[in-house]
Design a protein around this motif. Structure first.
Motif, PDB file in Angstrom:
ATOM      1  N   THR A  76     -16.637  10.326 -10.731  1.00 34.35           N
ATOM      2  CA  THR A  76     -16.376  10.742  -9.104  1.00 34.35           C
ATOM      3  C   THR A  76     -16.599   9.595  -8.509  1.00 34.35           C
ATOM      4  OG1 THR A  76     -16.544  13.114  -9.807  1.00 34.35           O
ATOM      5  CG2 THR A  76     -16.526  12.398  -7.314  1.00 34.35           C
ATOM      6  N   ARG A  77     -17.710   9.005  -8.509  1.00 35.27           N
ATOM      7  CA  ARG A  77     -18.377   7.590  -7.795  1.00 35.27           C
ATOM      8  C   ARG A  77     -17.179   6.695  -8.028  1.00 35.27           C
ATOM      9  NH1 ARG A  77     -23.472   7.792  -7.313  1.00 35.27           N
ATOM     10  NH2 ARG A  77     -23.691   7.739  -9.820  1.00 35.27           N
ATOM     11  N   SER A  78     -16.876   6.449  -9.245  1.00 33.64           N
ATOM     12  CA  SER A  78     -15.975   5.141  -9.510  1.00 33.64           C
ATOM     13  C   SER A  78     -14.519   5.551  -9.167  1.00 33.64           C
ATOM     14  CB  SER A  78     -15.910   5.095 -11.128  1.00 33.64           C
ATOM     15  OG  SER A  78     -15.214   4.176 -11.529  1.00 33.64           O
ATOM     16  N   LEU A  79     -13.881   6.733  -9.313  1.00 33.43           N
ATOM     17  CA  LEU A  79     -12.723   7.048  -8.803  1.00 33.43           C
ATOM     18  C   LEU A  79     -12.637   6.940  -7.390  1.00 33.43           C
ATOM     19  CD1 LEU A  79     -11.754   9.952 -11.123  1.00 33.43           C
ATOM     20  CD2 LEU A  79     -10.910   7.465 -11.559  1.00 33.43           C
ATOM     21  N   THR A  80     -13.342   7.430  -6.747  1.00 36.40           N
ATOM     22  CA  THR A  80     -13.620   7.357  -5.060  1.00 36.40           C
ATOM     23  C   THR A  80     -13.469   6.081  -4.669  1.00 36.40           C
ATOM     24  OG1 THR A  80     -14.435   9.582  -5.167  1.00 36.40           O
ATOM     25  CG2 THR A  80     -14.444   8.351  -3.310  1.00 36.40           C
ATOM     26  N   ALA A  81     -14.350   5.479  -5.121  1.00 38.62           N
ATOM     27  CA  ALA A  81     -14.461   3.769  -4.601  1.00 38.62           C
ATOM     28  C   ALA A  81     -13.234   3.328  -5.123  1.00 38.62           C
ATOM     29  CB  ALA A  81     -15.709   3.331  -5.466  1.00 38.62           C
ATOM     30  N   GLY A  82     -12.443   3.550  -6.202  1.00 43.19           N
ATOM     31  CA  GLY A  82     -11.287   2.853  -6.709  1.00 43.19           C
ATOM     32  C   GLY A  82     -10.220   3.021  -5.515  1.00 43.19           C
ATOM     33  N   GLU A  83     -10.157   4.306  -5.217  1.00 40.77           N
ATOM     34  CA  GLU A  83      -9.229   4.743  -4.222  1.00 40.77           C
ATOM     35  C   GLU A  83      -9.388   4.344  -2.655  1.00 40.77           C
ATOM     36  OE1 GLU A  83      -6.406   6.634  -4.499  1.00 40.77           O
ATOM     37  OE2 GLU A  83      -6.973   6.617  -6.710  1.00 40.77           O
ATOM     38  N   THR A  84     -10.518   3.774  -2.311  1.00 41.94           N
ATOM     39  CA  THR A  84     -11.080   3.171  -1.145  1.00 41.94           C
ATOM     40  C   THR A  84     -10.641   1.700  -1.301  1.00 41.94           C
ATOM     41  OG1 THR A  84     -12.893   4.612  -1.019  1.00 41.94           O
ATOM     42  CG2 THR A  84     -12.864   2.622   0.199  1.00 41.94           C
ATOM     43  N   LEU A  85     -10.993   1.144  -2.498  1.00 39.83           N
ATOM     44  CA  LEU A  85     -10.279  -0.282  -2.604  1.00 39.83           C
ATOM     45  C   LEU A  85      -8.732  -0.285  -2.547  1.00 39.83           C
ATOM     46  CD1 LEU A  85     -12.726  -1.688  -5.383  1.00 39.83           C
ATOM     47  CD2 LEU A  85     -12.825  -2.252  -2.962  1.00 39.83           C
ATOM     48  N   GLU A  86      -8.181   0.686  -3.189  1.00 37.74           N
ATOM     49  CA  GLU A  86      -6.591   0.453  -2.968  1.00 37.74           C
ATOM     50  C   GLU A  86      -6.179   0.446  -1.687  1.00 37.74           C
ATOM     51  OE1 GLU A  86      -4.409   0.232  -5.357  1.00 37.74           O
ATOM     52  OE2 GLU A  86      -6.100  -0.014  -6.942  1.00 37.74           O
TER      53      GLU A  86
END
Length: 279
Positions: free
Chosen positions: A96-106
């Motif tokens: 969850t942390r990784s996917l959420t961080a990834g969406e923020t980076l996008e």
């Protein structure tokens, strides 16, 4: 461990059907397992995580295989009794942390890579850059000055430079007629470079000594190296902009955050290999 549960029997059941246009919706329910819906969106995400060898299978084969996979996973998940093991809970938190961080980076990258920013970075990178002179030369490498003088005399007497290079050059470019291709200043050893720069196109040099031996050089052609077009360097510029945007965003978030890493002091780094702690 169930991520790639696609079985060969399931993949072998090739569907003859094709999805109608109305079904092309991520929220379209394609199966229900004891009240739990499986949607096209679930299937799309599952397909994106498959290994390359599965990605190349026909669409109909993958559709059946992925649907069967998700049905099986749902049944197995529903049959689980008790609390999830600590390792599974931690894995879910990390995911969850990784996917959420990834969406923020996008979002960060989308803002940083807008056309105006890319063009501005391109202009800044090459602003004031002087056009570089490029040289195309061939050479014949020999062991002694006497041999080099003899070769120069032979070529000036009418012998073809490339033919003599193939016959007599001891360098690796000999079989290619002595051709060195295009190069700019700084690419060759100083004495060789100076000799090339001093030549007119088509002119043969006097023997030039380097640590490799004696060279007889011909300047084939010169040209001015212009700035590369944007499309040629776009990927490099975008990568730089991504790195800068990420660094800036992390710095911004860090400056306003309360971060305490004191708990890591004194911890043996080897503890990360001990899976028994999360059983």
């Amino acid at each position: 461990m169930m991520k790639h549960l696609l079985s060969l029997p399931a993949l072998g059941l090739v569907a003859a059907m094709a999805l109608p246009a109305a079904a092309q919706d991520a929220d379209k329910v394609v199966a229900t397992v004891n009240g739990t819906d499986i949607t096209i969106g679930h299937m799309i995400v599952a397909r994106a995580t498959l290994p390359p060898q599965f990605q190349e299978l026909p669409d109909a084969v993958l559709f059946n295989g992925i649907l069967e996979q998700l049905v099986q996973q749902t049944l197995l998940a529903q049959s689980f009794d008790g609390e999830l093991p600590k390792r599974a809970q931690l894995s879910l938190e990390n995911e969850t942390r990784s996917l959420t961080a990834g969406e923020t980076l996008e979002k960060v990258f989308a803002s940083a890579l807008n056309p105006v920013a890319v063009q501005s970075a391109y202009e800044a990178r090459f602003e004031g850059a002087e056009a570089a002179q490029e040289y195309n030369a061939s050479h014949i490498l020999l062991e002694t000055e006497e041999a080099a003088l003899a070769v120069k005399e032979e070529i000036e007497g009418g012998a073809e430079f490339a033919a003599v290079a193939r016959e007599k050059s001891t360098g690796p470019s000999g079989p290619n007629g002595g051709q060195l291709g295009w190069f700019t200043t700084g690419a060759m050893v100083p004495s060789f470079e100076a000799a090339v720069i001093a030549l007119e196109v088509g002119e043969i040099s006097d023997p030039v000594q380097t640590q490799f031996g004696w060279h007889v050089i011909i300047l084939n052609e010169t040209r001015v190296q212009e700035r590369p077009p944007l499309e040629q360097v776009r990927s490099e510029i975008e990568e730089t902009l991504r790195a800068e945007a990420l660094e800036a965003r992390i710095a911004e978030l860090t400056s306003g955050a309360e971060i305490d890493q004191s708990g890591a002091e004194g911890v043996d780094p080897a503890v990360l290999k001990d899976l028994t702690l999360v059983e």
